[in-house]
Write an enzyme that holds these catalytic residues in place. Structure first.
Site, short mmCIF file in Angstrom:
data_model
loop_
_atom_site.label_atom_id
_atom_site.label_comp_id
_atom_site.label_asym_id
_atom_site.label_seq_id
_atom_site.Cartn_x
_atom_site.Cartn_y
_atom_site.Cartn_z
N VAL A 16 -4.70 3.81 0.90
CA VAL A 16 -5.43 4.87 0.21
C VAL A 16 -6.68 5.24 0.99
O VAL A 16 -7.03 6.43 1.10
CB VAL A 16 -5.81 4.43 -1.22
CG1 VAL A 16 -6.68 5.49 -1.89
CG2 VAL A 16 -4.56 4.21 -2.05
N SER A 42 -12.47 -8.15 7.40
CA SER A 42 -11.90 -6.94 7.99
C SER A 42 -12.91 -6.14 8.79
O SER A 42 -12.54 -5.19 9.47
CB SER A 42 -11.33 -6.04 6.88
OG SER A 42 -10.36 -6.72 6.14
N ARG A 101 -11.52 1.27 -16.05
CA ARG A 101 -10.71 2.26 -16.75
C ARG A 101 -10.80 2.15 -18.27
O ARG A 101 -10.74 3.16 -18.98
CB ARG A 101 -9.24 2.15 -16.32
CG ARG A 101 -9.00 2.66 -14.91
CD ARG A 101 -7.57 2.38 -14.47
NE ARG A 101 -7.33 2.82 -13.10
CZ ARG A 101 -6.31 2.42 -12.36
NH1 ARG A 101 -5.42 1.57 -12.86
NH2 ARG A 101 -6.17 2.86 -11.12
N CYS A 132 -1.94 6.00 -10.56
CA CYS A 132 -1.21 7.13 -9.97
C CYS A 132 -0.12 7.65 -10.91
O CYS A 132 0.13 8.86 -10.99
CB CYS A 132 -0.64 6.76 -8.61
SG CYS A 132 0.11 5.14 -8.53
N SER A 162 4.74 1.82 -1.52
CA SER A 162 3.37 2.09 -1.06
C SER A 162 2.34 1.74 -2.12
O SER A 162 1.18 1.46 -1.80
CB SER A 162 3.22 3.56 -0.65
OG SER A 162 3.50 4.42 -1.74
N GLY A 163 2.76 1.71 -3.39
CA GLY A 163 1.85 1.32 -4.45
C GLY A 163 1.43 -0.13 -4.38
O GLY A 163 0.45 -0.54 -5.01
N HIS A 245 6.00 8.49 -6.06
CA HIS A 245 6.41 7.94 -7.35
C HIS A 245 7.15 9.01 -8.16
O HIS A 245 6.83 10.21 -8.06
CB HIS A 245 5.21 7.48 -8.16
CG HIS A 245 4.54 6.25 -7.63
ND1 HIS A 245 5.01 5.54 -6.56
CD2 HIS A 245 3.40 5.61 -8.04
CE1 HIS A 245 4.21 4.50 -6.32
NE2 HIS A 245 3.23 4.53 -7.22
N ASN A 319 1.99 9.45 -4.31
CA ASN A 319 1.02 8.57 -4.98
C ASN A 319 -0.20 8.27 -4.14
O ASN A 319 -1.26 7.91 -4.67
CB ASN A 319 1.69 7.26 -5.39
CG ASN A 319 2.36 6.56 -4.23
OD1 ASN A 319 3.27 7.12 -3.60
ND2 ASN A 319 1.95 5.34 -3.94
#
Length: 340
Positions: A16, A42, A101, A132, A162-163, A245, A319
């Site tokens: 993302v 990272s 959320r 998504c 990919s999710g 998706h 997504n």
């Protein structure tokens, strides 16, 4: 409205995060300084943006007072650790993880659906984004809900690997190659083989037998549409697709509406593309329509023969884009125009 906005991206090396960089450039977002951040493990690597190679910094030592907007696209744990700190230092946080959320004091935003809920953002300085799958479903259902009211939603989602991140995409690719060469597969990201298979579990199981991924569709629908009377029954399935998706959505409306009227509403709705021909291939798929695009594609619109007030829809979306990065940048564009 300011001419340039200094931003930070937390989770810049995720799928993302990398898509977010592409979208910022494509939409010509007025970026001033940009800081790419990750965990200490990272940091030190580099990513390209607008022709420049930018070094990845350590989020734990970053001074968030240096930016006006911070995009959090890493993990829920990272958002919980740093988002409120960032907000306390004056920048507005756009968070795409589940961290906030369900907080009733933090808006959950899909710009085409509930942009007005951004008002008052400067109190907490955090904006959350739905999952998504919720973004694609609610963008399509909003005009129907406004017209006749949505009473109940029964949805099955078919979600690409990919999710689950880059490791999942690599697992699908490696398992596919192994099977085509008559070798055994190895399972790390998923509990069972994903190549040439479907897995009826996304997320962790809760006490009610649903997964947290499925329950997101319940909670987020009610919050985004500001209607706790809407009931949602969801099943989430992982499919061996790399990007995009899909969802099969059946709704029951409060008042009867025809499929033709639904199509007319969707044609007039921002962010929707209708692909609804009753011919071979006259419907959208993740690969042929959605991948690399910013719309929610809708097809197979029809009245439910088992219910007087039922409508069926088929939805597909990239997504990584509208399901995540594009939605985040759209929110940022509204902030720049109205709130910063």
């Amino acid at each position: 409205m300011i001419e340039k906005v200094d931003i930070a991206i937390i989770g810049a090396t995720t799928s993302v995060g990398e898509t977010l960089l592409e979208v910022l450039e494509e939409r010509k977002f007025p970026v001033g300084q940009i800081f790419l951040l990750e965990s200490e493990a990272s940091s030190g690597s580099r990513l390209e943006f607008s022709g420049y190679a930018l070094k990845i910094g350590d989020v734990s030592s970053f001074d968030f007072s240096r930016v006006q907007i911070a995009f959090f696209v890493s993990t829920e744990a990272v958002s919980k650790a740093f988002a409120e700190k960032a907000a306390s230092l004056g920048c507005i946080v756009i968070d795409r993880t589940p961290a906030f959320r369900n907080d009733k004091n933090i808006p959950l935003i899909i710009p085409e659906v509930n942009e007005d809920a951004i008002e008052g953002v400067n109190k907490r300085k955090i904006i959350s984004m739905p999952s998504c799958t919720s973004i694609q479903m609610l963008l399509a259902l909003k005009p129907i809900h406004d017209a006749v009211g949505v009473k109940r939603i029964n949805v099955s989602t078919y979600q690409s690997v990919s999710g689950s991140g880059k490791d999942a995409a690599e697992e699908l690719a490696s398992q596919t190659a192994a099977l085509l060469n008559f070798r055994d597969v190895k399972c790390k990201t998923y509990p069972k083989q994903i190549a040439f298979n479907v897995l009826p579990q996304i997320g962790e199981f809760l006490d009610n037998g649903y997964t947290d991924e499925e329950m997101k569709l319940v909670w987020e629908t009610q919050k985004v549409l500001n209607d706790e009377s809407i009931t949602v029954n969801a099943t989430s399935v992982r499919v061996p697709v790399f990007i995009g998706h899909a969802a099969s959505v059946h709704i029951e409306t409060k008042e009867k509406i025809s499929a033709a009227t639904v199509c007319d509403l969707l044609k007039q709705s921002s962010g929707i593309e209708l692909v609804n021909e009753q011919t071979a291939g006259g419907w959208p798929t993740p690969v042929t329509e959605a991948a690399g695009k910013d719309s929610v594609f809708v097809g197979r619109v029809r009245e439910d023969i088992s219910s007087d007030n039922g409508i069926n829809l088929w939805l597909v979306t990239d997504n990584m884009r509208k399901g995540a990065a594009v939605n985040a940048v759209q929110i940022a564009e509204i902030l720049v125009k109205l709130y910063i």
